[in-house]
Design a protein around this motif. Structure first.
Motif, mmCIF file in Angstrom:
data_model
loop_
_atom_site.group_PDB
_atom_site.id
_atom_site.type_symbol
_atom_site.label_atom_id
_atom_site.label_comp_id
_atom_site.label_asym_id
_atom_site.label_seq_id
_atom_site.Cartn_x
_atom_site.Cartn_y
_atom_site.Cartn_z
ATOM 1 N N LYS A 162 -19.697 -14.836 18.470
ATOM 2 C CA LYS A 162 -19.430 -15.823 17.425
ATOM 3 C C LYS A 162 -17.956 -15.934 17.053
ATOM 4 O O LYS A 162 -17.534 -16.969 16.522
ATOM 5 N N LYS A 163 -17.192 -14.894 17.319
ATOM 6 C CA LYS A 163 -15.773 -14.905 16.978
ATOM 7 C C LYS A 163 -14.923 -14.573 18.202
ATOM 8 O O LYS A 163 -15.330 -13.803 19.060
ATOM 9 N N PHE A 164 -13.769 -15.173 18.235
ATOM 10 C CA PHE A 164 -12.800 -14.848 19.276
ATOM 11 C C PHE A 164 -12.245 -13.468 18.973
ATOM 12 O O PHE A 164 -11.656 -13.243 17.929
ATOM 13 N N ASP A 165 -12.449 -12.530 19.883
ATOM 14 C CA ASP A 165 -12.002 -11.159 19.694
ATOM 15 C C ASP A 165 -10.480 -11.091 19.832
ATOM 16 O O ASP A 165 -9.932 -11.342 20.904
ATOM 17 N N ARG A 166 -9.806 -10.745 18.747
ATOM 18 C CA ARG A 166 -8.344 -10.726 18.754
ATOM 19 C C ARG A 166 -7.766 -9.641 19.658
ATOM 20 O O ARG A 166 -6.572 -9.657 19.970
ATOM 21 N N ILE B 24 -18.662 -19.420 19.730
ATOM 22 C CA ILE B 24 -17.342 -19.357 19.097
ATOM 23 C C ILE B 24 -17.056 -20.669 18.364
ATOM 24 O O ILE B 24 -17.253 -21.749 18.914
ATOM 25 N N THR B 25 -16.579 -20.555 17.137
ATOM 26 C CA THR B 25 -16.304 -21.758 16.337
ATOM 27 C C THR B 25 -14.811 -21.980 16.091
ATOM 28 O O THR B 25 -14.372 -23.116 15.921
ATOM 29 N N VAL B 26 -14.037 -20.895 16.058
ATOM 30 C CA VAL B 26 -12.616 -20.996 15.723
ATOM 31 C C VAL B 26 -11.781 -20.222 16.737
ATOM 32 O O VAL B 26 -12.140 -19.113 17.144
ATOM 33 N N PRO C 127 -7.927 -18.567 17.497
ATOM 34 C CA PRO C 127 -6.765 -18.099 16.732
ATOM 35 C C PRO C 127 -5.522 -18.922 17.035
ATOM 36 O O PRO C 127 -5.355 -19.440 18.143
ATOM 37 N N ASN D 263 -19.483 -23.870 23.674
ATOM 38 C CA ASN D 263 -19.315 -23.133 22.435
ATOM 39 C C ASN D 263 -19.484 -24.100 21.274
ATOM 40 O O ASN D 263 -20.052 -25.193 21.461
#
Length: 405
Positions: free
Chosen positions: A160-164, A182-184, A186, A203
């Protein structure tokens, strides 16, 4: 000190004997030690030479080539034997090796030998460069991603999130995050400056950051099957882009800067909400384009020409400056001209169908374009509407509401 990096050993005597050695880089283990006599030695072992070879460093370096050190490349030329060691690895490791050889780093442990030299049955540890994660159980949570990765695929695990942590993979060339949630993205995704292929398809991304990608290396970009409503103008920075896939999004228009993609060959726009193409579209040279499933406005109403009622924009001083820079093909940087003018140069130039440059001047109109004019093959409508900026009333009479073919 011991590091793993890619090494090519070049024997400088082979060409004189009419022979050539290996020309490919091989993963190797390098150990730098200082013996009891304060002599620095370099030990090298790899899969080609498991028993290893030892080089004397002190007073035995003929030349050091470090011009591309910032790219992780370093070449050491030894007097005896007549070998060149071409190293390629992480920048910090190359900088450390160079510092030790130049005597700028004395933190060497005395008497340490390369483990591979003491036991020829050991294998060289080859850093992982490719990783594929296709299940949630395989996703690293307590451990980090190998910094040596050049190819990473994380697909179908409902991420669900882009892993920084991915932003620290400075060697990454291929990144596949398809079939996730993934929604956003960085803002700092552009830090992956070595990227060549980026797949974000399937996505739930709605907005692409203005600093999306900023590398001329990127040749393939896939953001299809998302919810993207617009493509940022920074797309023009991807001068090496060859394949762009934006199918099944919510795009209403394309950026005028798309004409900057001189190497673009494949463009897929199917199933969006595009009604009209930008005027810069006519300068593209594609192999294939797919525009199927877009609600193009094919019924353009022509208005009677009344030269007295035409509103021709008067170019601003900024526009005149930009036109001069483009016309005379001036090379410039932010040190030469204001950043506002650079932005204007990247985003505001258009071409009248007659070939004349228009920069914030001319007459705005609509027309049609035969996509076979800009592409070898077309999927979907062949003739679609296109915005136009016409330089004079003569060009308005000639091209307005007509098809450019």
């Amino acid at each position: 000190m011991q590091v793993n990096c890619k090494v090519n050993v070049v024997n400088r005597l082979l060409p004189s004997a009419g022979k050539s050695g290996p020309s490919r880089l091989a993963w190797s283990s390098i150990t730098l030690t200082e013996n009891k006599s304060s002599v620095i030695e370099l030990s090298l072992a790899n899969s080609r030479n498991k028993s290893g070879i030892k080089y004397r460093v002190t007073n035995n370096i003929e030349q050091i080539f470090s011009k591309f050190l910032n790219q992780g490349k370093l070449t050491l030329r030894f007097r005896e034997p007549a070998h060149d060691l071409c190293l390629s690895g992480e920048v910090k490791h190359m900088e450390k090796i160079l510092a030790i050889i130049k005597g700028e780093d004395v933190q060497l442990k005395k008497g340490i030998l390369c483990p591979i030299l003491s036991n020829s049955t050991n294998k060289v540890v080859i850093p992982k460069t490719k990783l594929s994660i296709l299940s949630r159980a395989d996703y690293p949570v307590t451990t980090s991603f190998p910094e040596t990765l050049t190819n990473l695929k994380i697909s179908g695990i409902a991420l669900k999130k882009f892993d920084r942590r991915l932003l620290h993979l400075k060697l990454l060339e291929i990144l596949d995050l398809s079939n996730n949630q993934i929604t956003v993205l960085p803002e700092t995704i552009h830090n992956l400056f070595r990227l060549k292929q980026l797949n974000l398809s399937n996505n739930e991304i709605k907005v692409l950051p203005e600093t999306f990608v900023n590398s001329a290396r990127v040749s393939c970009l896939d953001i299809s099957h998302n919810q993207v409503m617009s493509i940022p103008s920074c797309i023009c920075r991807l001068s090496g882009l060859q394949i762009l896939k934006v199918d099944h999004n919510k795009l209403r228009c394309l950026p005028s800067t798309i004409s900057k993609l001189k190497n673009l060959r494949t463009l897929t726009l199917s199933c969006n909400q595009i009604r009209i193409l930008p005027e810069s579209f006519q300068t593209l040279a594609l192999d294939h384009i797919d525009v199927f499933g877009n609600p193009f406005e094919n019924s353009l109403q022509e208005t009677p020409l009344n030269p007295g009622s035409l509103s021709i924009k008067v170019a601003t001083l900024l526009a005149i400056s930009a036109k001069s820079a483009i016309k005379f093909k001036l090379k410039y940087t932010e040190e030469d001209i204001p950043s506002t003018l650079i932005t204007y140069l990247n985003e505001s130039s258009t071409i009248c169908p007659c070939g004349k440059l228009c920069v914030d001047d001319g007459i705005s109109s609509n027309g049609k374009i035969n996509l076979l004019k800009v592409s070898g093959s077309v999927s979907g409508d062949k003739v679609v509407p296109m915005k136009m900026t016409l330089c004079t009333a003569t060009c308005f009479q000639r091209f307005a509401f007509k098809m450019i073919s």
